[in-house]
Scaffold this active site. Structure first.
Site, PDB file in Angstrom:
ATOM      1  CG  PHE A 153      36.942  10.200  11.253  1.00  0.00           C
ATOM      2  CD1 PHE A 153      37.608  10.821  10.209  1.00  0.00           C
ATOM      3  CD2 PHE A 153      36.117  10.965  12.066  1.00  0.00           C
ATOM      4  CE1 PHE A 153      37.461  12.191   9.980  1.00  0.00           C
ATOM      5  CE2 PHE A 153      35.967  12.332  11.851  1.00  0.00           C
ATOM      6  CZ  PHE A 153      36.640  12.952  10.808  1.00  0.00           C
ATOM      7  CD  GLU A 193      34.513  -1.005   4.202  1.00  0.00           C
ATOM      8  OE1 GLU A 193      34.941  -1.987   3.580  1.00  0.00           O
ATOM      9  OE2 GLU A 193      33.854  -0.105   3.667  1.00  0.00           O
ATOM     10  CG  ASN A 237      39.209   9.378   4.022  1.00  0.00           C
ATOM     11  OD1 ASN A 237      39.677   8.976   5.080  1.00  0.00           O
ATOM     12  ND2 ASN A 237      38.056   8.952   3.548  1.00  0.00           N
ATOM     13  CE1 TYR A 266      54.446  -2.068   7.236  1.00  0.00           C
ATOM     14  CE2 TYR A 266      52.865  -0.541   8.208  1.00  0.00           C
ATOM     15  CZ  TYR A 266      53.865  -1.484   8.354  1.00  0.00           C
ATOM     16  OH  TYR A 266      54.292  -1.836   9.604  1.00  0.00           O
ATOM     17  N   GLY A 281      52.889  -0.714  -1.419  1.00  0.00           N
ATOM     18  CA  GLY A 281      52.185  -1.896  -1.911  1.00  0.00           C
ATOM     19  C   GLY A 281      51.635  -1.672  -3.300  1.00  0.00           C
ATOM     20  CB  CYS A 317      36.633   5.837   1.803  1.00  0.00           C
ATOM     21  SG  CYS A 317      35.130   5.297   2.616  1.00  0.00           S
ATOM     22  CE  LYS A 363      40.107  -1.499   5.614  1.00  0.00           C
ATOM     23  NZ  LYS A 363      40.379  -0.423   6.525  1.00  0.00           N
ATOM     24  NE  ARG A 372      31.840  -0.387  -1.229  1.00  0.00           N
ATOM     25  CZ  ARG A 372      31.047   0.262  -0.367  1.00  0.00           C
ATOM     26  NH1 ARG A 372      30.107   1.059  -0.817  1.00  0.00           N
ATOM     27  NH2 ARG A 372      31.199   0.116   0.940  1.00  0.00           N
TER      28      ARG A 372
HETATM   29  N1  LIG Z   1      32.726   2.295   4.180  1.00  0.00           N
HETATM   30  C1  LIG Z   1      33.544   3.001   4.938  1.00  0.00           C
HETATM   31  O1  LIG Z   1      34.566   2.521   5.418  1.00  0.00           O
HETATM   32  C2  LIG Z   1      33.232   4.456   5.229  1.00  0.00           C
HETATM   33  C3  LIG Z   1      33.918   5.109   6.260  1.00  0.00           C
HETATM   34  C4  LIG Z   1      33.609   6.429   6.534  1.00  0.00           C
HETATM   35  C5  LIG Z   1      32.657   7.094   5.778  1.00  0.00           C
HETATM   36  N2  LIG Z   1      32.020   6.444   4.766  1.00  0.00           N
HETATM   37  C6  LIG Z   1      30.975   7.170   4.020  1.00  0.00           C
HETATM   38  O2  LIG Z   1      29.703   6.773   4.514  1.00  0.00           O
HETATM   39  C7  LIG Z   1      28.736   6.739   3.462  1.00  0.00           C
HETATM   40  C8  LIG Z   1      28.125   5.352   3.381  1.00  0.00           C
HETATM   41  O3  LIG Z   1      29.149   4.442   3.051  1.00  0.00           O
HETATM   42  P1  LIG Z   1      28.945   2.854   3.134  1.00  0.00           P
HETATM   43  O4  LIG Z   1      30.255   2.236   2.800  1.00  0.00           O
HETATM   44  O5  LIG Z   1      28.278   2.518   4.405  1.00  0.00           O
HETATM   45  O6  LIG Z   1      27.911   2.660   1.911  1.00  0.00           O
HETATM   46  P2  LIG Z   1      27.186   1.326   1.482  1.00  0.00           P
HETATM   47  O7  LIG Z   1      27.077   1.404   0.009  1.00  0.00           O
HETATM   48  O8  LIG Z   1      27.842   0.152   2.115  1.00  0.00           O
HETATM   49  O9  LIG Z   1      25.728   1.470   2.135  1.00  0.00           O
HETATM   50  C9  LIG Z   1      24.756   2.367   1.743  1.00  0.00           C
HETATM   51  C10 LIG Z   1      23.387   1.793   2.051  1.00  0.00           C
HETATM   52  O10 LIG Z   1      22.402   2.782   1.781  1.00  0.00           O
HETATM   53  C11 LIG Z   1      21.264   2.127   1.220  1.00  0.00           C
HETATM   54  N3  LIG Z   1      20.438   3.105   0.526  1.00  0.00           N
HETATM   55  C12 LIG Z   1      20.603   3.665  -0.686  1.00  0.00           C
HETATM   56  N4  LIG Z   1      19.615   4.539  -0.949  1.00  0.00           N
HETATM   57  C13 LIG Z   1      18.789   4.532   0.122  1.00  0.00           C
HETATM   58  C14 LIG Z   1      17.589   5.210   0.457  1.00  0.00           C
HETATM   59  N5  LIG Z   1      17.050   6.097  -0.368  1.00  0.00           N
HETATM   60  N6  LIG Z   1      17.012   4.947   1.634  1.00  0.00           N
HETATM   61  C15 LIG Z   1      17.550   4.047   2.487  1.00  0.00           C
HETATM   62  N7  LIG Z   1      18.683   3.367   2.232  1.00  0.00           N
HETATM   63  C16 LIG Z   1      19.294   3.616   1.063  1.00  0.00           C
HETATM   64  C17 LIG Z   1      21.852   1.059   0.331  1.00  0.00           C
HETATM   65  O11 LIG Z   1      20.919   0.056   0.025  1.00  0.00           O
HETATM   66  C18 LIG Z   1      23.016   0.575   1.214  1.00  0.00           C
HETATM   67  O12 LIG Z   1      22.599  -0.487   2.058  1.00  0.00           O
HETATM   68  C19 LIG Z   1      29.482   7.182   2.212  1.00  0.00           C
HETATM   69  O13 LIG Z   1      29.335   8.559   2.057  1.00  0.00           O
HETATM   70  C20 LIG Z   1      30.929   6.866   2.538  1.00  0.00           C
HETATM   71  O14 LIG Z   1      31.839   7.666   1.831  1.00  0.00           O
HETATM   72  C21 LIG Z   1      32.280   5.129   4.481  1.00  0.00           C
END
Ligand SMILES: NC(=O)c1ccc[n+]([C@@H]2O[C@H](COP(=O)([O-])OP(=O)(O)OC[C@H]3O[C@@H](n4cnc5c(N)ncnc54)[C@H](O)[C@@H]3O)[C@@H](O)[C@H]2O)c1
Length: 464
Positions: free
Chosen positions: A158, A161, A217, A260, A262, A269, A330, A337
């Site tokens: 949860f 960023e 979410n 808010y 905007g 996400c 943000k 993204r």
């Molecule tokens: N970003 C957020 O704020 C957030 C918050 C909560 C949950 N999530 C969830 O967490 C998950 C990851 O999100 P993220 O933003 O960290 O993604 P991201 O795209 O920033 O990172 C994913 C990473 O996985 C690596 N990767 C891809 N295939 C791979 C493999 N086969 N082996 C090893 N590494 C591999 C990529 O190179 C990349 O570095 C998603 O499901 C997302 O929905 C994201």
């Protein structure tokens, strides 16, 4: 404890670093070799406030190491987190190929080497309901037994960023989805140091845990779209959405946060998770009508400020130069993204405008996507040179209290379209700006603003 993290993006790298900070021995895996080399050399591949200190300390103390070898990671961790991408497929459902592909590899490695022993496989990625069961099937198909060789846990993340380290170090709750007492005990031990203030570790079945993440979410996205609709109606009936927000936020059933209005939600996400939940519902013969509306409202909202700019110039931006403040989806992140700024920029360009932009952290990530189609300004004021208008897309702190005199001097005309309601409309008019924002009244600007006025604070503080 020995922990392995597969995928070192915003979630994986923050999780791995914070687990190491608590004394765990963490191996992080990524397929991106350049990224792994960069991290081994002590450089962070993402901007996330507060991460650097923990990252450097744990790298130095060798509690945090990086590799491209999945096998190394599988052998290392008692707990193996999958923090892999789950991007939207063409039909809007979550693309599970990364998660299932790695699960398959882990299964094969474990089946080939009995010495590897029992592992807790954790879905940290946001994954559709039923994914933990699918991962279990993959492991069982390789001849491995649940409880003896592995257990699968859904542990949705949860963190936000921009404040991800704080969120991870002090989570409001930790959700652990599993039927296995053994796996649940291990996960509880791992997370206990993070909830010393008494926040809950909630144990439930995996399907409920998976659903909890999508429900959270989707509800947050619904609040944003709802408030954007209220703002759009406020403009039409002469009400001020700031007053309405405060008025409803006092109601404890509603609460003050996340109200808010905007230019819509973006990021990696909300858009994809709302879509994925909608798809899950449809795949189960249910039409989730609210989510349709949430997405439709957001699509409209992300372009409306650009439409306001185009309308102001009678539909033609040919020969016009527009400044943009903020590119990240943000503040306090370099993540672009699904950023509304990019949708706005494209719309302005389609109508003939030249765009020059500034963002404190997201210039590099934007350049990777937009290339040389926009001008990248050296600082906020350079982005204003000779512009016909300024569009504010991200409410970074440094935009909250700018030098308005300097803005006047550098802009061709004092025209501001504020997609984040950063300033007070009436005061901006007194400062001589033609100022448009979201859901608030528009005032005719004073022709010759007094220089003394330029030094006032007009920022309309919006906590994150
Ligand atoms: N970003 C957020 O704020 C957030 C918050 C909560 C949950 N999530 C969830 O967490 C998950 C990851 O999100 P993220 O933003 O960290 O993604 P991201 O795209 O920033 O990172 C994913 C990473 O996985 C690596 N990767 C891809 N295939 C791979 C493999 N086969 N082996 C090893 N590494 C591999 C990529 O190179 C990349 O570095 C998603 O499901 C997302 O929905 C994201």
């Amino acid at each position: 404890m020995k922990v392995t993290i597969v995928g070192t993006g915003y979630v994986g790298l923050v999780s791995g670093t914070c687990f190491a900070e608590m004394g765990n021995n963490v191996v992080c895996i990524d397929i991106d070799e350049a990224k792994v080399d960069q991290m081994r050399a002590g450089q962070l591949p993402i901007y996330e406030p507060g991460l650097e200190l923990f990252f450097e300390r744990n790298l130095k103390d060798e509690r945090l190491t990086f590799t491209t070898s999945l096998e190394e990671g599988v052998k290392h961790g008692d707990v193996i987190f999958l923090a892999l991408p789950t991007p939207p497929s063409e039909d809007g459902s979550a693309d599970l190929s990364y998660v299932m592909g790695v699960a398959q590899q882990i299964a094969e490695m474990q089946a080939a080497d009995p010495a590897i022993g029992y592992k807790v496989i954790v879905d940290k990625s946001t994954v559709p309901v039923g994914t933990a069961d699918k991962v279990t099937e993959v492991m069982e198909s390789a001849g491995l037994s649940r409880g003896e060789h592995f257990d699968v846990v859904s542990n949705p993340e949860f963190l936000r960023e921009g404040v991800a380290v704080d969120d991870f170090m002090k989570p409001e709750r930790v959700v652990i989805g599993t039927d296995s007492e053994q796996a649940s005990d291990i996960m509880t031990q791992l997370y206990e140091p993070f909830v010393r203030q008494g926040n809950a570790i909630l144990t439930m079945d995996a399907r409920s845990a998976e659903m909890t993440k999508y429900a959270a979410n989707s509800l947050l996205a619904t609040r944003i779209s709802f408030m954007n609709e209220i703002a759009n109606v406020c403009e039409r009936v002469g009400a001020n959405v700031d007053d309405v927000r405060i008025g409803i936020g006092q109601d404890s059933r509603i609460g003050k946060r996340f109200l808010y209005s905007g230019i819509g939600f973006g990021g990696s996400c909300f858009p994809k998770d709302v879509q994925a939940l909608h798809r899950t519902a449809r795949a189960n013969d249910y039409d989730f009508k609210v989510l349709d509306a949430v997405l439709a409202v957001n699509d409209r909202q992300r372009v409306r400020l650009a439409e306001d700019v185009v309308a102001h110039f009678d539909g033609d931006l040919e020969g016009k130069r527009i400044g943009v403040w903020g590119l990240a989806f943000k503040p306090n992140t370099d993540d672009i993204r699904e950023a509304p700024s990019h949708i706005i920029i494209r719309h302005l360009q389609e109508h003939g405008a030249k765009v020059q932009a500034f963002d404190p952290e997201a210039m590099g990530t934007t350049r990777e996507v937009l290339g040389d189609t926009i001008i990248y300004a050296a600082d906020a004021y350079s982005a204003l040179d000779e512009v016909d208008a300024l569009v504010i897309c991200t409410e970074w702190h440094e935009f909250r209290r700018p030098d308005f005199m300097k803005m006047h001097r550098r802009m061709k005309q004092p025209l501001v379209f504020d997609g984040r309601n950063v300033y007070h409309p009436e005061r901006m008019a007194e400062l001589g700006f033609e100022y448009y924002s979201i859901g608030r009244p528009h005032f005719a600007p004073t022709k010759e603003p007094a220089a003394s006025l330029m030094d006032v604070d007009v920022s309309n503080e919006q906590p994150a």
